[in-house]
Design a protein around this motif. Structure first.
Motif, PDB file in Angstrom:
ATOM      1  N   VAL A  67       0.838  -1.074  -0.126  1.00  0.00           N
ATOM      2  CA  VAL A  67      -0.024   0.066  -0.081  1.00  0.00           C
ATOM      3  C   VAL A  67       0.847   1.111   0.015  1.00  0.00           C
ATOM      4  CG1 VAL A  67      -1.699   1.289   1.192  1.00  0.00           C
ATOM      5  CG2 VAL A  67      -1.879  -1.140   1.143  1.00  0.00           C
ATOM      6  N   VAL A  69       1.266   5.360   0.194  1.00  0.00           N
ATOM      7  CA  VAL A  69       0.380   6.444   0.784  1.00  0.00           C
ATOM      8  C   VAL A  69       1.053   7.759   0.694  1.00  0.00           C
ATOM      9  CG1 VAL A  69      -0.601   4.958   2.769  1.00  0.00           C
ATOM     10  CG2 VAL A  69       1.881   6.103   3.048  1.00  0.00           C
ATOM     11  N   ALA A  75      -0.408   6.611   6.745  1.00  0.00           N
ATOM     12  CA  ALA A  75       0.132   5.290   6.919  1.00  0.00           C
ATOM     13  C   ALA A  75      -0.376   5.028   8.358  1.00  0.00           C
ATOM     14  CB  ALA A  75       1.592   5.419   6.894  1.00  0.00           C
ATOM     15  N   LEU A  78      -3.465   3.171   8.908  1.00  0.00           N
ATOM     16  CA  LEU A  78      -3.387   1.664   8.303  1.00  0.00           C
ATOM     17  C   LEU A  78      -2.789   0.771   9.328  1.00  0.00           C
ATOM     18  CD1 LEU A  78      -2.572   2.441   4.754  1.00  0.00           C
ATOM     19  CD2 LEU A  78      -4.720   2.436   5.867  1.00  0.00           C
ATOM     20  N   VAL A 121       3.569  -0.802   3.578  1.00  0.00           N
ATOM     21  CA  VAL A 121       3.186   0.369   3.689  1.00  0.00           C
ATOM     22  C   VAL A 121       4.403   1.355   3.082  1.00  0.00           C
ATOM     23  CG1 VAL A 121       3.239   1.028   5.790  1.00  0.00           C
ATOM     24  CG2 VAL A 121       1.921   2.251   4.215  1.00  0.00           C
ATOM     25  N   LEU A 133      -1.657  10.392  -4.882  1.00  0.00           N
ATOM     26  CA  LEU A 133      -1.958   9.532  -3.680  1.00  0.00           C
ATOM     27  C   LEU A 133      -2.835  10.640  -2.589  1.00  0.00           C
ATOM     28  CD1 LEU A 133       1.289   7.564  -2.939  1.00  0.00           C
ATOM     29  CD2 LEU A 133      -1.168   6.665  -3.127  1.00  0.00           C
ATOM     30  N   PRO A 138      -4.921   6.062   0.462  1.00  0.00           N
ATOM     31  CA  PRO A 138      -4.155   4.883   0.071  1.00  0.00           C
ATOM     32  C   PRO A 138      -4.451   3.969  -1.001  1.00  0.00           C
ATOM     33  CG  PRO A 138      -4.779   5.087   2.326  1.00  0.00           C
ATOM     34  CD  PRO A 138      -5.362   5.998   1.572  1.00  0.00           C
TER      35      PRO A 138
END
Length: 265
Positions: A67, A69, A75, A78, A121, A133, A138
């Motif tokens: 993922v 970001v 971040a 998440l 991430v 982004l 994300p």
């Protein structure tokens, strides 16, 4: 047919980012530059879009995407646990070619594949990627190549592999300046572990964390590793994410198998 935007032109760049952001919101796939290699991305919170991303690459759920970001704050939403050194590593190397594998926030409504409760991430240091982004939030991103194929360092190379039927928008940011995969670090253990060696050498990581366990040697019985936006050769490293490669972790809470590092971002 795909829509292709030359991001060297300011007007085309603005139009392309707006079009790509709309495509992501509709659940479509886009290709974007990163600070390592090109990535194919989708809305991280759309299970169908993520499934379409894996299908476009010819990849299964056992190698989930990482993922990307646009901010540290994104971040943090998440990640359930950064461990002792996660924030220090973010402060030192983000935006940049460092993918962190952490325990994911349990309440997130997404399905990235067989992540074993982790997320890989990364915040890339690329202005086009960051602008996109910030519009989309994300994104699930893997390297923009067919599984097992060479990483794409230009938009043309990505088009040659992925075609113009499955990808809605290509953002052409020029040739990758540093086509070296991101370093993947597993933070699900007490001591950080390198799952895949990459652009940031372990010596630099040790300047921040002190002790860092190096990448395990290759072996036929080791699980693959995945990274945030890039694909590493199968079996090359434990799993972590892809345009920055794999996205599954390996800590005790996530099981004994290491996340797979098959993305090369």
């Amino acid at each position: 047919m795909s829509r292709i935007y030359d991001c060297a032109d300011e007007t085309a760049r603005k139009d392309g980012i707006a079009d790509a952001a709309s495509a992501v919101r509709r659940g479509e796939l886009v290709v974007l530059p990163t600070d390592t290699v090109y990535g194919i991305g989708a809305d991280a919170f759309s299970p169908k879009a993520v499934a379409d991303l894996l299908a476009a690459k010819g990849r299964g759920r056992d190698v989930p995407p990482s993922v990307l970001v646009g901010s540290t704050r994104a971040a943090m939403a998440l990640v359930d646990d950064l461990g002792r050194f996660g924030r220090d590593l973010m402060d030192e190397f983000w935006p940049g070619p460092l993918t962190l594998v952490c325990a994911a926030t349990p309440s997130l409504s997404w399905d990235l594949g067989d992540t074993k409760g982790t997320v890989a991430v990364r915040m890339p240091m690329d202005p086009v990627a960051l602008d996109l982004l910030k519009e989309t939030g994300p994104m699930a991103v893997s390297s923009a190549n067919l599984s097992g194929g060479p990483a794409a360092t230009t938009a043309e190379e990505a088009i040659a592999q992925l075609g113009e039927e499955t990808v809605a928008v290509y953002l052409d940011g020029g040739a990758a300046e540093t086509p070296v995969p991101s370093t993947i670090v597993d933070l699900t253990y007490a001591v950080p572990r390198v799952l895949r060696s990459g652009a940031i050498p372990i010596e630099k990581l040790r300047e921040v964390c002190g002790t860092v366990i190096g990448e395990l040697r290759k072996g036929p019985d080791r699980p693959k590793a995945r990274e945030a936006g890039e694909d590493a050769p199968a079996g090359d490293t434990p799993e972590a994410a892809d345009a920055d490669a794999p996205a599954t972790g390996t800590g005790p809470a996530a099981g004994e198998a290491a996340p797979e590092a098959t993305d090369r971002d």
